[in-house]
Scaffold this active site. Sequence first.
Site, PDB file in Angstrom:
ATOM      1  N   ASP A 277      13.353  79.616  84.767  1.00  0.00           N
ATOM      2  CA  ASP A 277      14.645  78.994  85.215  1.00  0.00           C
ATOM      3  C   ASP A 277      14.522  79.317  86.678  1.00  0.00           C
ATOM      4  OD1 ASP A 277      17.151  78.308  85.779  1.00  0.00           O
ATOM      5  OD2 ASP A 277      17.916  79.672  84.064  1.00  0.00           O
ATOM      6  N   TRP A 278      15.216  78.414  87.486  1.00  0.00           N
ATOM      7  CA  TRP A 278      15.066  78.324  89.054  1.00  0.00           C
ATOM      8  C   TRP A 278      15.004  79.451  89.647  1.00  0.00           C
ATOM      9  CZ3 TRP A 278      13.658  74.565  86.416  1.00  0.00           C
ATOM     10  CH2 TRP A 278      13.774  73.317  86.832  1.00  0.00           C
TER      11      TRP A 278
END
Length: 841
Positions: free
Chosen positions: A278-279
């Site tokens: 995920d970011w």
Amino acid sequence: MSEAVSRRRAMRLLGAMGAALGAAGCVPAPPPGTQPRKASGSARSPAAAPAAGRTARIDALLERLTLEEKTVLLHGGPDPDPLGQAGYVPGIPRLGIPALRLADGPAGVRVARPATALPAPVLLASAFDPALARAYGRVIGREGRALGIDVLLSPMANLIRTPYAGRNFETFSEDPKLTADLVAEVVRGIQDEGLIATVKHFALNNQEKGRDTVDVIAAGQTLHETELRGFEAAVAAGAGAVMGAYNKVNGVYACESKPLLDELLRGRWGFDGWVMSDWNATHSTVAAIGAGLDMEMPGGTHYGAPLREAVRGGSVHEGTVDLAVRRILTTLDRVGLLAGHPAARPARDAAAGARTARQIATAGAVLLRNERATLPLTGPAARSIAVIGPTGRTPFVGGGGSAHVVPDAAAAPLDEIRRRAGSGSTVGYALGEDLYGRPLPAKLLAPDPGLDDRAVAPGRTWGFQGTFRLAADDEWTLLVHYTGKRPSVRLDGEELFPVRQGVAEQFAGGLLGAAPDGRTVRRRTLALKAGEHRLAVFAEGGPKGQRLRLRHTTKATRAADVAEAVKAARAARSVVLFAYEDATEGSDRTSLGLPGGQAALIEAVAAANPRTTVVLNTSSGTTMPWLSRTGAVLQMYYPGQEGAAATADVLFGDADPGGRLTQTFPADERATPVAADLMRYPGVGGRQEYTEGVHVGHRWYDQQRVAPLFAFGHGLSYTSWAYEKLAVRPGGAHGKRSGLRVEFTVRNTGRRTGTEVAQVYVGPSPDLKLDQPVRALAGYRRLTLEPGETRRIVLDIDARTLSSWDPQRDAWVLGTGRREVFAGRSSRELPLRAKAVVATG
């Protein structure tokens, strides 16, 4: 054969291969530095030759890639020609490896250009229709390709574990089986169209509060029987990518968890796509790539120079890097992205997307309550209507954060209700609650600074300082609307709208964060004392200039809005009151009640007119202390760009409300699976424990014998239904003795054509000494019947549904013995029951 068709076929084949792996079992993942093992088997499959050629192509590319080029493929970077998407991975042009654009897409493709804004996944799920989930995925897949995207960051497979979670609208259900069924079909639909699907967030990312750091502790049985079911189904459906979660799982960050990424995902399930973070969820270099994280997003903090240094220093073997690159390139090759002439991107079909959006929004509508024949609107009740509420006039399309989509257009419910009611009808409107404020009182500030619409030229600044006086104590909400850099607004020396950190600043909701004209909105509610107050405003025009306005509401304006709504309600035969709750990524809900003054508004309006229908545009379970005063309640969640038309279809009876709840609505905030234990939610000292075990959602209500407000599977119809003649016998699909075949009859006993969702639940096995649900969803069937029509339903319950995870054996074990089977309309309305013996096949 066209290249576009060829690419779609490749994606379907990928899905079929995944399904076969899920059904037949998988070989373990290879250790770092080796090539994946070949599946055994004497017969040569049709895909064998292409697969052999693919391996050779990937081998050749790996030999020609430098170490720096390899690491370029393993992390994101800046896009030289951005489309407004979430991420970008540079390619290697000299070798024909293309750049990748990755876009959010739970409810449509999130880019700068317009795309079809589909209903939220939770509304899709309410239809209990895997075929609709496939169609949903195909719309997103085609539009993603048309809009220049290669990888879609969707679907979200996390369960609805707590009604407080801010992203519940982005996922499907509290039930593991229903979630798994629908996630698999969305994946297939996306990849049917040649886009790579990314199932997320692996795993246990079931809340926003503390999501970056919380350590989620869950036992093996809990994991396998609840949260992991959707991810396993996505892998079996052929998902090309998996996104690792922010949180820790059993002491280790999910993005560097070898038990999750290597042993389970690849070893047990046979996943052969790639895993991305995920970011900003990557926390290391050596541990992360060693655990099986292939790609860091959105940048190269750990997988750029630090990874190259780790390889040169010997702490990471270059074979480990090669394996990560191989996984990415193999997936790209399967979908034709490594072809010399990649398939042409299709044209976007906005009209087809709109049709599917409306079909799904209509199918998922859940009628929670309907007293005194309030709905459907017919006769005089349909010709004199008061529409009340801010989202009656301003369409609430979708939630905030990753799910936000820019639609081509979205009609207001008021306009669609007027259109459907016809020219001979009277449809009035009252705001009820002011979301965006009204101009500051005339002569409040002298001289008038023009704060209702102030322009600031490019490169210039503008400021104002003044005072105003209040005659009495009051509660004010001040709102700033702006088009550029956020203006500074200071009241009595305090900055009212400071820039927040992280996603709390980036994501402000799908409704409250922007005014109807598109200006960004921030708001602050203050208790102001009588006397003088100092106001200072400062704004910068920036390179493009900007416009701003300062607005407000007070106790008096709010009371006037409610009074206007009551007056409109008394003047009409029927009331349709639209209520909202604006959820977003980055924050959890603080209450399960409706925000603002909506509860009081509903009470006042329903007291004035008992034929009041409340339409809920909310994200998840909602408490309703006002329920008994209303005539009807229609749950529409976030209905997408066609939500207004779909809502009108159901209100006027053009469509039967065929949706059913995929999550339990609690009667009280103190009576939910997580309410009594802070360690369950939101966690204590950075640690959270899933001590509810396998009893997630409706299973917990059954185990604890807690009465919900509305049960899982609940939903009313405009007709009536009868269930009869239940028969259960050993056996099932393909003649397997380890399952059960369930048959029963459903009859439409009313006077209207209706849609029903018939549901089957199964009780625990007497032979297993493991924790088991009181009842688990085992199957369901959506059907539409004419008045008086009957249909014999046949559902096969497979061995997996009848099995439990045994942590001692580290395997699924069949729950044998005499088991009870229930059939009916919801988890709490099950008129039919029978018993049958489950035996090993």
